[in-house]
Design a protein around this motif. Structure first.
Motif, PDB file in Angstrom:
ATOM      1  N   VAL A 151       0.847  -1.193   0.000  1.00 53.00           N
ATOM      2  CA  VAL A 151       0.000   0.000   0.000  1.00 53.00           C
ATOM      3  C   VAL A 151       0.888   1.250   0.000  1.00 53.00           C
ATOM      4  N   PHE A 152       1.884   1.264   0.858  1.00 56.17           N
ATOM      5  CA  PHE A 152       2.733   2.444   0.970  1.00 56.17           C
ATOM      6  C   PHE A 152       3.722   2.568  -0.189  1.00 56.17           C
ATOM      7  N   GLU A 153       4.098   1.443  -0.785  1.00 62.36           N
ATOM      8  CA  GLU A 153       4.899   1.507  -2.013  1.00 62.36           C
ATOM      9  C   GLU A 153       4.081   2.157  -3.125  1.00 62.36           C
ATOM     10  N   GLU A 154       2.799   1.802  -3.196  1.00 62.12           N
ATOM     11  CA  GLU A 154       1.899   2.407  -4.195  1.00 62.12           C
ATOM     12  C   GLU A 154       1.718   3.900  -3.931  1.00 62.12           C
ATOM     13  N   LEU A 155       1.628   4.280  -2.677  1.00 54.97           N
ATOM     14  CA  LEU A 155       1.522   5.698  -2.325  1.00 54.97           C
ATOM     15  C   LEU A 155       2.715   6.469  -2.899  1.00 54.97           C
ATOM     16  N   LEU A 156       3.921   5.986  -2.652  1.00 52.03           N
ATOM     17  CA  LEU A 156       5.118   6.670  -3.147  1.00 52.03           C
ATOM     18  C   LEU A 156       5.155   6.684  -4.671  1.00 52.03           C
ATOM     19  N   LYS A 157       4.887   5.544  -5.270  1.00 57.42           N
ATOM     20  CA  LYS A 157       4.891   5.454  -6.738  1.00 57.42           C
ATOM     21  C   LYS A 157       3.909   6.459  -7.344  1.00 57.42           C
ATOM     22  N   HIS A 158       2.746   6.549  -6.741  1.00 61.15           N
ATOM     23  CA  HIS A 158       1.716   7.465  -7.246  1.00 61.15           C
ATOM     24  C   HIS A 158       2.145   8.927  -7.083  1.00 61.15           C
ATOM     25  N   GLU A 159       2.711   9.268  -5.937  1.00 62.41           N
ATOM     26  CA  GLU A 159       3.145  10.654  -5.719  1.00 62.41           C
ATOM     27  C   GLU A 159       4.271  11.050  -6.677  1.00 62.41           C
ATOM     28  N   LEU A 160       5.161  10.126  -6.998  1.00 62.90           N
ATOM     29  CA  LEU A 160       6.219  10.408  -7.971  1.00 62.90           C
ATOM     30  C   LEU A 160       5.629  10.669  -9.352  1.00 62.90           C
ATOM     31  N   LYS A 161       4.600   9.915  -9.711  1.00 64.71           N
ATOM     32  CA  LYS A 161       3.910  10.111 -10.987  1.00 64.71           C
ATOM     33  C   LYS A 161       3.235  11.482 -11.036  1.00 64.71           C
ATOM     34  N   VAL A 162       2.603  11.885  -9.949  1.00 65.92           N
ATOM     35  CA  VAL A 162       1.952  13.195  -9.886  1.00 65.92           C
ATOM     36  C   VAL A 162       3.001  14.304 -10.009  1.00 65.92           C
TER      37      VAL A 162
END
Length: 174
Positions: free
Chosen positions: A87-98
């Motif tokens: 879940v938290f890996e996805e959070l970071l991945k998503h924020e980098l994309k944004v």
């Protein structure tokens, strides 16, 4: 007036912020049905709300600048996760994309000499620095905890402290 290209880029960002809100809402819902993750659940509900506010801010800006903000259809976000770590890996991945998307729009604003949009986007640039830092910190903490249930309990209990500290850092740096 916004150029057609800038309006399209900003509307894509509206969609990305809406997708972020939905993704974090799905993470909150997943966390809520896991035993004992009340703090993490609250964290992701608040993250979802914050992303919606980012979306609304963009919509108002587009419309105020003579453009037309489009409310996007949203794809179904991932609703199940293999682990808390994922879940938290996805959070970071998503924020980098944004962050990458915001940077692309800043680049476009400079190329078009659209200084009003460039100025408006500086808030998003600062916000993304903070979001990335928070996501990295939380991932680092979970890495330290591993699968230790006592550590996960403390992480869950303390997660809102990290969010509060990040918000406090925002106000002192501005």
């Amino acid at each position: 007036m916004l150029s057609k290209t800038m309006q399209e880029a900003l509307n894509k960002q509206v969609a990305m912020e809406a997708e972020s809100s939905q993704a974090y809402l799905a993470m909150a819902s997943w966390a809520e049905i896991q035993p004992g993750l009340d703090g993490i659940t609250d964290f992701f509900y608040k993250q979802s709300d914050e992303e919606r506010i980012h979306m609304l801010k963009l919509i108002r800006f587009i419309n105020e600048r003579g453009g037309f903000a489009v409310v996007p259809p949203l794809p179904q976000p991932n609703i199940t996760f293999q682990s808390l770590k994922r879940v938290f890996e996805e959070l970071l991945k998503h924020e980098l994309k944004v962050s990458e998307s915001i940077n692309d729009i800043v680049d476009l604003a400079l190329k078009e000499k659209d200084f009003s949009t460039h100025n408006f986007l500086q808030w998003y640039v600062s916000e993304q620095l903070e979001e990335e830092r928070l996501a990295r910190t939380l991932n680092d903490k979970l890495e330290l905890v591993g699968d230790d249930k006592g550590g996960i309990y403390l992480f869950d209990r303390d997660i809102m402290l990290f969010r509060t500290a990040a918000a406090k850092d925002k106000t002192t740096s501005n």
